[in-house]
Design a protein around this motif. Structure first.
Motif, PDB file in Angstrom:
ATOM      1  N   GLY A   9      19.291  52.939  18.624  1.00 52.13           N
ATOM      2  CA  GLY A   9      20.559  53.247  19.275  1.00 52.13           C
ATOM      3  C   GLY A   9      21.697  52.485  18.658  1.00 52.13           C
ATOM      4  N   LEU A  10      22.830  52.524  19.345  1.00 47.69           N
ATOM      5  CA  LEU A  10      24.040  51.834  18.913  1.00 47.69           C
ATOM      6  C   LEU A  10      24.229  50.593  19.774  1.00 47.69           C
ATOM      7  CD1 LEU A  10      26.748  51.696  17.367  1.00 47.69           C
ATOM      8  CD2 LEU A  10      27.702  53.184  19.151  1.00 47.69           C
ATOM      9  N   VAL A  11      24.440  49.454  19.122  1.00 49.10           N
ATOM     10  CA  VAL A  11      24.602  48.197  19.844  1.00 49.10           C
ATOM     11  C   VAL A  11      25.644  47.350  19.117  1.00 49.10           C
ATOM     12  CG1 VAL A  11      22.743  47.054  18.579  1.00 49.10           C
ATOM     13  CG2 VAL A  11      23.343  46.266  20.877  1.00 49.10           C
ATOM     14  N   GLN A  12      26.340  46.508  19.849  1.00 48.00           N
ATOM     15  CA  GLN A  12      27.306  45.607  19.235  1.00 48.00           C
ATOM     16  C   GLN A  12      26.597  44.419  18.601  1.00 48.00           C
ATOM     17  OE1 GLN A  12      30.165  44.602  22.315  1.00 48.00           O
ATOM     18  NE2 GLN A  12      31.530  46.258  21.640  1.00 48.00           N
ATOM     19  N   ALA A  13      27.254  43.837  17.630  1.00 46.55           N
ATOM     20  CA  ALA A  13      26.708  42.645  16.994  1.00 46.55           C
ATOM     21  C   ALA A  13      26.409  41.582  18.057  1.00 46.55           C
ATOM     22  CB  ALA A  13      27.690  42.101  15.969  1.00 46.55           C
ATOM     23  N   GLY A  14      25.258  40.942  17.910  1.00 47.55           N
ATOM     24  CA  GLY A  14      24.808  39.952  18.875  1.00 47.55           C
ATOM     25  C   GLY A  14      23.933  40.531  19.974  1.00 47.55           C
ATOM     26  N   GLY A  15      23.864  41.846  20.031  1.00 45.45           N
ATOM     27  CA  GLY A  15      23.068  42.498  21.067  1.00 45.45           C
ATOM     28  C   GLY A  15      21.602  42.615  20.700  1.00 45.45           C
ATOM     29  N   VAL A  47      10.118  44.742   7.113  1.00 46.72           N
ATOM     30  CA  VAL A  47      10.789  43.967   8.166  1.00 46.72           C
ATOM     31  C   VAL A  47       9.812  43.015   8.848  1.00 46.72           C
ATOM     32  CG1 VAL A  47      12.019  44.085  10.367  1.00 46.72           C
ATOM     33  CG2 VAL A  47      12.478  45.792   8.588  1.00 46.72           C
ATOM     34  N   ALA A  48       8.714  43.573   9.366  1.00 42.89           N
ATOM     35  CA  ALA A  48       7.766  42.761  10.115  1.00 42.89           C
ATOM     36  C   ALA A  48       6.433  43.484  10.183  1.00 42.89           C
ATOM     37  CB  ALA A  48       8.287  42.491  11.530  1.00 42.89           C
ATOM     38  N   ALA A  49       5.369  42.706  10.424  1.00 39.61           N
ATOM     39  CA  ALA A  49       4.045  43.287  10.546  1.00 39.61           C
ATOM     40  C   ALA A  49       3.186  42.433  11.443  1.00 39.61           C
ATOM     41  CB  ALA A  49       3.393  43.439   9.172  1.00 39.61           C
ATOM     42  N   VAL A  50       2.134  43.064  11.982  1.00 42.67           N
ATOM     43  CA  VAL A  50       1.192  42.366  12.853  1.00 42.67           C
ATOM     44  C   VAL A  50      -0.217  42.802  12.480  1.00 42.67           C
ATOM     45  CG1 VAL A  50       1.459  44.125  14.679  1.00 42.67           C
ATOM     46  CG2 VAL A  50       0.606  41.848  15.268  1.00 42.67           C
ATOM     47  N   THR A  51      -1.123  41.823  12.371  1.00 45.48           N
ATOM     48  CA  THR A  51      -2.483  42.124  11.946  1.00 45.48           C
ATOM     49  C   THR A  51      -3.285  42.780  13.057  1.00 45.48           C
ATOM     50  OG1 THR A  51      -3.259  39.931  12.601  1.00 45.48           O
ATOM     51  CG2 THR A  51      -2.471  40.199  10.330  1.00 45.48           C
ATOM     52  N   TRP A  52      -4.409  43.364  12.657  1.00 43.11           N
ATOM     53  CA  TRP A  52      -5.251  44.091  13.605  1.00 43.11           C
ATOM     54  C   TRP A  52      -5.986  43.135  14.554  1.00 43.11           C
ATOM     55  CZ3 TRP A  52     -10.669  43.822  13.991  1.00 43.11           C
ATOM     56  CH2 TRP A  52     -11.289  43.003  13.035  1.00 43.11           C
ATOM     57  N   ILE A  53      -6.276  41.910  14.093  1.00 47.07           N
ATOM     58  CA  ILE A  53      -6.986  40.936  14.910  1.00 47.07           C
ATOM     59  C   ILE A  53      -6.160  39.653  14.994  1.00 47.07           C
ATOM     60  CG2 ILE A  53      -8.301  39.911  13.003  1.00 47.07           C
ATOM     61  CD1 ILE A  53     -10.701  39.757  14.949  1.00 47.07           C
ATOM     62  N   ASP A  54      -6.176  39.034  16.132  1.00 42.50           N
ATOM     63  CA  ASP A  54      -5.425  37.795  16.385  1.00 42.50           C
ATOM     64  C   ASP A  54      -3.909  37.995  16.399  1.00 42.50           C
ATOM     65  OD1 ASP A  54      -7.775  35.779  14.473  1.00 42.50           O
ATOM     66  OD2 ASP A  54      -7.776  36.341  16.594  1.00 42.50           O
ATOM     67  N   GLY A  65      13.144  34.513  13.376  1.00 36.38           N
ATOM     68  CA  GLY A  65      13.870  33.866  14.464  1.00 36.38           C
ATOM     69  C   GLY A  65      14.716  34.815  15.285  1.00 36.38           C
ATOM     70  N   ARG A  66      14.892  36.047  14.810  1.00 35.93           N
ATOM     71  CA  ARG A  66      15.691  37.037  15.560  1.00 35.93           C
ATOM     72  C   ARG A  66      14.837  38.218  16.023  1.00 35.93           C
ATOM     73  NH1 ARG A  66      19.564  39.877  13.160  1.00 35.93           N
ATOM     74  NH2 ARG A  66      18.627  39.820  11.072  1.00 35.93           N
ATOM     75  N   PHE A  67      13.865  38.609  15.225  1.00 38.01           N
ATOM     76  CA  PHE A  67      12.996  39.745  15.558  1.00 38.01           C
ATOM     77  C   PHE A  67      11.607  39.234  15.929  1.00 38.01           C
ATOM     78  CE2 PHE A  67      15.154  43.226  12.739  1.00 38.01           C
ATOM     79  CZ  PHE A  67      16.384  42.901  13.300  1.00 38.01           C
ATOM     80  N   ALA A  68      10.928  39.999  16.777  1.00 31.91           N
ATOM     81  CA  ALA A  68       9.559  39.663  17.143  1.00 31.91           C
ATOM     82  C   ALA A  68       8.738  40.948  17.230  1.00 31.91           C
ATOM     83  CB  ALA A  68       9.523  38.919  18.470  1.00 31.91           C
ATOM     84  N   ILE A  69       7.654  40.973  16.489  1.00 30.66           N
ATOM     85  CA  ILE A  69       6.750  42.119  16.524  1.00 30.66           C
ATOM     86  C   ILE A  69       5.548  41.777  17.400  1.00 30.66           C
ATOM     87  CG2 ILE A  69       5.511  41.399  14.434  1.00 30.66           C
ATOM     88  CD1 ILE A  69       5.211  44.404  13.742  1.00 30.66           C
ATOM     89  N   SER A  70       5.063  42.757  18.125  1.00 32.01           N
ATOM     90  CA  SER A  70       3.886  42.566  18.966  1.00 32.01           C
ATOM     91  C   SER A  70       3.163  43.897  19.094  1.00 32.01           C
ATOM     92  CB  SER A  70       4.288  42.033  20.344  1.00 32.01           C
ATOM     93  OG  SER A  70       5.140  42.953  21.009  1.00 32.01           O
ATOM     94  N   MET A  82      14.326  43.113  18.819  1.00 28.28           N
ATOM     95  CA  MET A  82      15.371  42.704  17.880  1.00 28.28           C
ATOM     96  C   MET A  82      16.512  42.075  18.664  1.00 28.28           C
ATOM     97  SD  MET A  82      15.398  45.970  15.288  1.00 28.28           S
ATOM     98  CE  MET A  82      16.088  47.069  16.516  1.00 28.28           C
ATOM     99  N   ASP A  83      16.736  40.804  18.451  1.00 34.05           N
ATOM    100  CA  ASP A  83      17.806  40.055  19.110  1.00 34.05           C
ATOM    101  C   ASP A  83      18.827  39.575  18.085  1.00 34.05           C
ATOM    102  OD1 ASP A  83      15.237  38.547  21.148  1.00 34.05           O
ATOM    103  OD2 ASP A  83      16.490  40.284  21.615  1.00 34.05           O
ATOM    104  N   SER A  84      19.976  39.169  18.573  1.00 26.63           N
ATOM    105  CA  SER A  84      21.049  38.659  17.698  1.00 26.63           C
ATOM    106  C   SER A  84      21.291  39.607  16.529  1.00 26.63           C
ATOM    107  CB  SER A  84      20.679  37.261  17.171  1.00 26.63           C
ATOM    108  OG  SER A  84      20.464  36.357  18.243  1.00 26.63           O
ATOM    109  N   LEU A  85      21.410  40.858  16.845  1.00 30.69           N
ATOM    110  CA  LEU A  85      21.561  41.876  15.799  1.00 30.69           C
ATOM    111  C   LEU A  85      22.869  41.706  15.039  1.00 30.69           C
ATOM    112  CD1 LEU A  85      20.048  44.875  17.727  1.00 30.69           C
ATOM    113  CD2 LEU A  85      19.325  44.123  15.449  1.00 30.69           C
ATOM    114  N   LYS A  86      22.805  42.034  13.756  1.00 28.26           N
ATOM    115  CA  LYS A  86      23.944  41.929  12.859  1.00 28.26           C
ATOM    116  C   LYS A  86      24.244  43.301  12.260  1.00 28.26           C
ATOM    117  CE  LYS A  86      22.382  37.316  11.449  1.00 28.26           C
ATOM    118  NZ  LYS A  86      21.978  36.462  10.299  1.00 28.26           N
ATOM    119  N   PRO A  87      25.471  43.529  11.812  1.00 24.66           N
ATOM    120  CA  PRO A  87      25.790  44.827  11.175  1.00 24.66           C
ATOM    121  C   PRO A  87      24.869  45.151  10.008  1.00 24.66           C
ATOM    122  CG  PRO A  87      27.808  43.670  11.717  1.00 24.66           C
ATOM    123  CD  PRO A  87      26.683  42.713  12.012  1.00 24.66           C
TER     124      PRO A  87
END
Length: 128
Positions: A9-15, A47-54, A65-70, A82-87
């Motif tokens: 979607g559309l979000v402002q910087a910092g969103g 951008v990011a990845a998560v393993t099949w185990i653990d 420090g801004r994005f988290a994959i799960s 995705m936090d603290s988004l930047k342009p």
């Protein structure tokens, strides 16, 4: 195998935004999952990845420090918070599943060529 991404979607910087990717058609829990993004005129980047185990996670440096994959294997779904988004985060975001099960080595997770299944992409636009 089908991957269905949503949440852009559309979000402002910092969103913040939370992307979801639901998988169907194969044993989700055996495969590593990743997110890539592609800005206009640029290549598709890891951008990011998560393993099949653990659920070991890997990140591209600019999103650490801004994005988290799960992942939630019970729901066959992988998420990207995705936090603290930047342009400069503006891009189409794609989720993907590795071609081969049971991998954990980081080198496989950061290379687009190692992924055999891709979602349709979801647009993320960050305004300044």
């Amino acid at each position: 195998v089908q991957l269905q991404a949503s949440g852009g979607g559309l979000v402002q910087a910092g969103g913040s935004l939370r992307l979801s990717c639901e998988a169907s058609g194969r044993p989700f829990g055996r495969y590593g999952m990743g997110w890539f993004r592609q800005a206009p005129g640029k290549e598709r980047d890891f951008v990011a990845a998560v393993t099949w185990i653990d659920s070991i996670t890997y990140y591209e440096d600019s999103v650490k420090g801004r994005f988290a994959i799960s992942r939630d294997n019970a729901k066959n779904t992988v998420y990207l918070q995705m936090d603290s988004l930047k342009p400069e985060d503006t891009a189409v975001y794609y989720c993907a599943a590795l071609k081969t099960p049971y991998y954990t080595n980081r080198d496989y997770y950061t290379r687009a060529a190692e992924y055999g299944y891709w979602g349709q992409g979801t647009q993320v636009t960050v305004s300044s």
